[in-house]
Scaffold this motif. Structure first.
Motif, PDB file in Angstrom:
ATOM      1  N   GLU A  21      70.534  25.854 -13.291  1.00  0.00           N
ATOM      2  CA  GLU A  21      70.154  27.240 -12.959  1.00  0.00           C
ATOM      3  C   GLU A  21      68.846  27.254 -14.137  1.00  0.00           C
ATOM      4  O   GLU A  21      67.852  28.098 -13.629  1.00  0.00           O
ATOM      5  CB  GLU A  21      71.212  28.205 -13.493  1.00  0.00           C
ATOM      6  N   ARG A  22      68.760  26.534 -15.043  1.00  0.00           N
ATOM      7  CA  ARG A  22      67.807  26.847 -15.956  1.00  0.00           C
ATOM      8  C   ARG A  22      66.415  26.181 -15.290  1.00  0.00           C
ATOM      9  O   ARG A  22      65.201  26.631 -15.178  1.00  0.00           O
ATOM     10  CB  ARG A  22      67.850  26.103 -17.118  1.00  0.00           C
ATOM     11  N   ARG A  23      66.653  25.205 -14.516  1.00  0.00           N
ATOM     12  CA  ARG A  23      65.513  24.807 -13.518  1.00  0.00           C
ATOM     13  C   ARG A  23      65.366  25.295 -11.975  1.00  0.00           C
ATOM     14  O   ARG A  23      64.486  24.873 -11.499  1.00  0.00           O
ATOM     15  CB  ARG A  23      65.913  23.100 -13.312  1.00  0.00           C
ATOM     16  N   HIS A  24      65.952  26.207 -11.941  1.00  0.00           N
ATOM     17  CA  HIS A  24      65.568  27.204 -10.771  1.00  0.00           C
ATOM     18  C   HIS A  24      66.167  26.432  -9.650  1.00  0.00           C
ATOM     19  O   HIS A  24      65.240  26.507  -8.593  1.00  0.00           O
ATOM     20  CB  HIS A  24      64.508  27.799 -10.701  1.00  0.00           C
ATOM     21  N   LEU A  25      67.341  25.567  -9.520  1.00  0.00           N
ATOM     22  CA  LEU A  25      67.538  24.801  -8.390  1.00  0.00           C
ATOM     23  C   LEU A  25      68.914  25.165  -7.756  1.00  0.00           C
ATOM     24  O   LEU A  25      69.754  25.548  -8.655  1.00  0.00           O
ATOM     25  CB  LEU A  25      67.347  23.206  -8.632  1.00  0.00           C
ATOM     26  N   SER A  26      68.963  25.035  -6.631  1.00  0.00           N
ATOM     27  CA  SER A  26      70.144  25.303  -5.734  1.00  0.00           C
ATOM     28  C   SER A  26      71.003  24.178  -5.915  1.00  0.00           C
ATOM     29  O   SER A  26      70.598  23.144  -6.296  1.00  0.00           O
ATOM     30  CB  SER A  26      70.024  25.825  -4.516  1.00  0.00           C
ATOM     31  N   GLN A  27      72.275  24.301  -5.712  1.00  0.00           N
ATOM     32  CA  GLN A  27      73.193  23.112  -5.260  1.00  0.00           C
ATOM     33  C   GLN A  27      72.839  22.206  -4.368  1.00  0.00           C
ATOM     34  O   GLN A  27      72.743  21.175  -4.565  1.00  0.00           O
ATOM     35  CB  GLN A  27      74.483  23.510  -5.218  1.00  0.00           C
ATOM     36  N   MET A  28      72.292  22.702  -3.304  1.00  0.00           N
ATOM     37  CA  MET A  28      71.746  21.890  -2.294  1.00  0.00           C
ATOM     38  C   MET A  28      70.724  21.144  -2.239  1.00  0.00           C
ATOM     39  O   MET A  28      70.809  19.906  -2.348  1.00  0.00           O
ATOM     40  CB  MET A  28      71.700  22.801  -0.873  1.00  0.00           C
ATOM     41  N   THR A  29      69.717  21.758  -3.033  1.00  0.00           N
ATOM     42  CA  THR A  29      68.358  20.936  -3.497  1.00  0.00           C
ATOM     43  C   THR A  29      68.741  19.990  -4.539  1.00  0.00           C
ATOM     44  O   THR A  29      68.341  18.758  -4.393  1.00  0.00           O
ATOM     45  CB  THR A  29      67.374  21.834  -4.318  1.00  0.00           C
ATOM     46  N   LEU A  30      69.553  20.028  -5.275  1.00  0.00           N
ATOM     47  CA  LEU A  30      69.902  18.952  -6.478  1.00  0.00           C
ATOM     48  C   LEU A  30      70.814  17.995  -5.953  1.00  0.00           C
ATOM     49  O   LEU A  30      70.490  16.822  -6.288  1.00  0.00           O
ATOM     50  CB  LEU A  30      70.771  19.744  -7.799  1.00  0.00           C
ATOM     51  N   ALA A  31      71.652  18.418  -5.105  1.00  0.00           N
ATOM     52  CA  ALA A  31      72.583  17.361  -4.308  1.00  0.00           C
ATOM     53  C   ALA A  31      71.542  16.651  -3.451  1.00  0.00           C
ATOM     54  O   ALA A  31      71.697  15.210  -3.688  1.00  0.00           O
ATOM     55  CB  ALA A  31      73.630  18.211  -3.597  1.00  0.00           C
ATOM     56  N   LEU A  32      70.633  17.056  -2.907  1.00  0.00           N
ATOM     57  CA  LEU A  32      69.820  16.177  -2.125  1.00  0.00           C
ATOM     58  C   LEU A  32      68.899  15.134  -2.969  1.00  0.00           C
ATOM     59  O   LEU A  32      68.731  14.078  -2.758  1.00  0.00           O
ATOM     60  CB  LEU A  32      68.918  17.182  -1.346  1.00  0.00           C
ATOM     61  N   GLN A  33      68.419  15.718  -4.179  1.00  0.00           N
ATOM     62  CA  GLN A  33      67.550  14.854  -4.963  1.00  0.00           C
ATOM     63  C   GLN A  33      68.495  13.860  -5.701  1.00  0.00           C
ATOM     64  O   GLN A  33      67.916  12.791  -5.749  1.00  0.00           O
ATOM     65  CB  GLN A  33      67.007  16.021  -6.151  1.00  0.00           C
ATOM     66  N   ALA A  34      69.820  14.293  -5.982  1.00  0.00           N
ATOM     67  CA  ALA A  34      70.442  13.065  -6.899  1.00  0.00           C
ATOM     68  C   ALA A  34      71.349  12.356  -5.732  1.00  0.00           C
ATOM     69  O   ALA A  34      71.936  11.488  -6.256  1.00  0.00           O
ATOM     70  CB  ALA A  34      71.569  13.860  -7.629  1.00  0.00           C
ATOM     71  N   GLU A  35      71.027  12.609  -4.396  1.00  0.00           N
ATOM     72  CA  GLU A  35      71.841  11.998  -3.229  1.00  0.00           C
ATOM     73  C   GLU A  35      73.369  11.702  -3.729  1.00  0.00           C
ATOM     74  O   GLU A  35      74.048  10.910  -3.703  1.00  0.00           O
ATOM     75  CB  GLU A  35      71.361  10.532  -3.515  1.00  0.00           C
ATOM     76  N   VAL A  36      73.756  13.102  -3.766  1.00  0.00           N
ATOM     77  CA  VAL A  36      75.341  13.347  -3.782  1.00  0.00           C
ATOM     78  C   VAL A  36      75.592  14.682  -2.911  1.00  0.00           C
ATOM     79  O   VAL A  36      74.610  15.438  -2.507  1.00  0.00           O
ATOM     80  CB  VAL A  36      75.719  13.476  -5.299  1.00  0.00           C
ATOM     81  N   SER A  37      76.733  14.637  -2.324  1.00  0.00           N
ATOM     82  CA  SER A  37      76.794  15.920  -1.342  1.00  0.00           C
ATOM     83  C   SER A  37      77.010  17.094  -2.236  1.00  0.00           C
ATOM     84  O   SER A  37      77.579  17.148  -3.361  1.00  0.00           O
ATOM     85  CB  SER A  37      78.577  15.613  -0.869  1.00  0.00           C
ATOM     86  N   ALA A  38      76.774  18.295  -1.616  1.00  0.00           N
ATOM     87  CA  ALA A  38      76.722  19.445  -2.120  1.00  0.00           C
ATOM     88  C   ALA A  38      78.065  19.863  -2.604  1.00  0.00           C
ATOM     89  O   ALA A  38      78.324  20.511  -3.594  1.00  0.00           O
ATOM     90  CB  ALA A  38      76.208  20.349  -1.338  1.00  0.00           C
ATOM     91  N   ARG A  39      79.189  19.408  -1.813  1.00  0.00           N
ATOM     92  CA  ARG A  39      80.522  19.749  -1.830  1.00  0.00           C
ATOM     93  C   ARG A  39      81.032  19.131  -3.294  1.00  0.00           C
ATOM     94  O   ARG A  39      81.610  19.735  -4.267  1.00  0.00           O
ATOM     95  CB  ARG A  39      81.341  19.197  -0.859  1.00  0.00           C
TER      96      ARG A  39
END
Length: 277
Positions: A21-39
């Motif tokens: 949240e501090r980096r203003h990222l959604s779960q979906m965006t972070l999941a895509l960047q880290a190559e992990v499922s949003a779930r």
């Protein structure tokens, strides 16, 4: 009898969500960047799944979490920290300190110093002692804090001609640093700085770059310096990530000559005193 229950420390999921949240990222965006499922990321943040060591490090890397905080995150998840954290005077830093000592010595008679993440001076040379004449003695007690030394009303601030710009320079950098690190001590220093009288005005966001001119009155004249900061980036060491070398270069010929002449006069006085002794 006190029946209050001590608050539980944040879970790994809570810490990761806070940084996301501090980096203003959604779960979906972070999941895509880290190559992990949003779930799976959602399960980690809510505590329904425990993150593994590799996932923690991958998410921390994408979130640009400071190394000190990555160690805390690993501990919270039950893993050993992986980033070394040593005192600056640790013998293992001898090669780094040697380079810094050489840099400080070669930059004399102009000021240069190393600061830590809270803007406290770790080491410095003896360049231009005239800068600090008239500063309240309490502000010079080690560890000297550069922000207080420069901007406090009992520090150098009354003699700084471009104080509003200089104040903006510090405030912008501290705000960015606080956004990056969430360090509570840095946040307290920022609030303290904003409460000081003098130089109060709109904060100019354009003044937060790596170099800034300081114009200040001293008994040897009005001196002008260009400051530049160098960071010691290291992907595996907390201490080196958190220190920076700041050097002050003369911004005009008057400053160049005035500082060199004053240094030569001090050296001559010392030599004369040693001869008499």
């Amino acid at each position: 009898m006190d029946t209050r229950v001590a608050p539980q420390p944040p879970s790994p999921g809570d810490r990761l969500r806070s940084w996301r949240e501090r980096r203003h990222l959604s779960q979906m965006t972070l999941a895509l960047q880290a190559e992990v499922s949003a779930r799976h990321l959602s399960f980690v943040e809510t505590g329904r799944a425990q993150p593994g060591r590799e996932l923690i490090l991958r998410l921390a890397d994408e979130l640009e979490i400071p190394l000190r905080e990555r160690n805390m995150l690993l501990r919270a998840a039950g893993f050993a920290p992986v980033f070394e954290q040593r005192r600056f005077d640790d013998p293992s830093f001898d090669p780094v300190r040697s380079i810094i000592d050489i840099t400080l010595a070669r930059h004399a008679p102009f000021p240069a110093y190393v600061i830590d993440r809270h803007w406290d001076v770790v080491c410095r040379n003896d360049g231009v002692p005239e800068l600090y004449e008239g500063v309240d003695a309490a502000l010079l007690v080690p560890p000297t804090n550069v922000v207080r030394l420069m901007l406090h009303p009992q520090g150098m601030a009354p003699r700084v001609h471009n104080l509003p710009s200089w104040r903006s320079h510090f405030v912008v950098q501290m705000r960015r640093q606080f956004e990056l690190t969430a360090d509570p001590q840095l946040g307290a220093l920022l609030r303290e700085t904003l409460a000081w009288p003098g130089g109060i005005g709109p904060i100019d966001e354009s003044t937060g770059g790596p170099a800034m001119t300081l114009d200040i009155d001293t008994r040897i004249g009005r001196l002008s310096f260009i400051t530049a900061i160098t960071v010691f980036g290291s992907p595996v060491d907390v201490t080196l990530e958190e220190i920076a070398l700041e050097v002050m270069h003369p911004a005009n010929s008057f400053t160049e000559h005035a500082v060199r002449d004053a240094a030569a006069a001090r050296a001559a006085r010392r030599k004369g005193q040693e001869t008499k002794g």
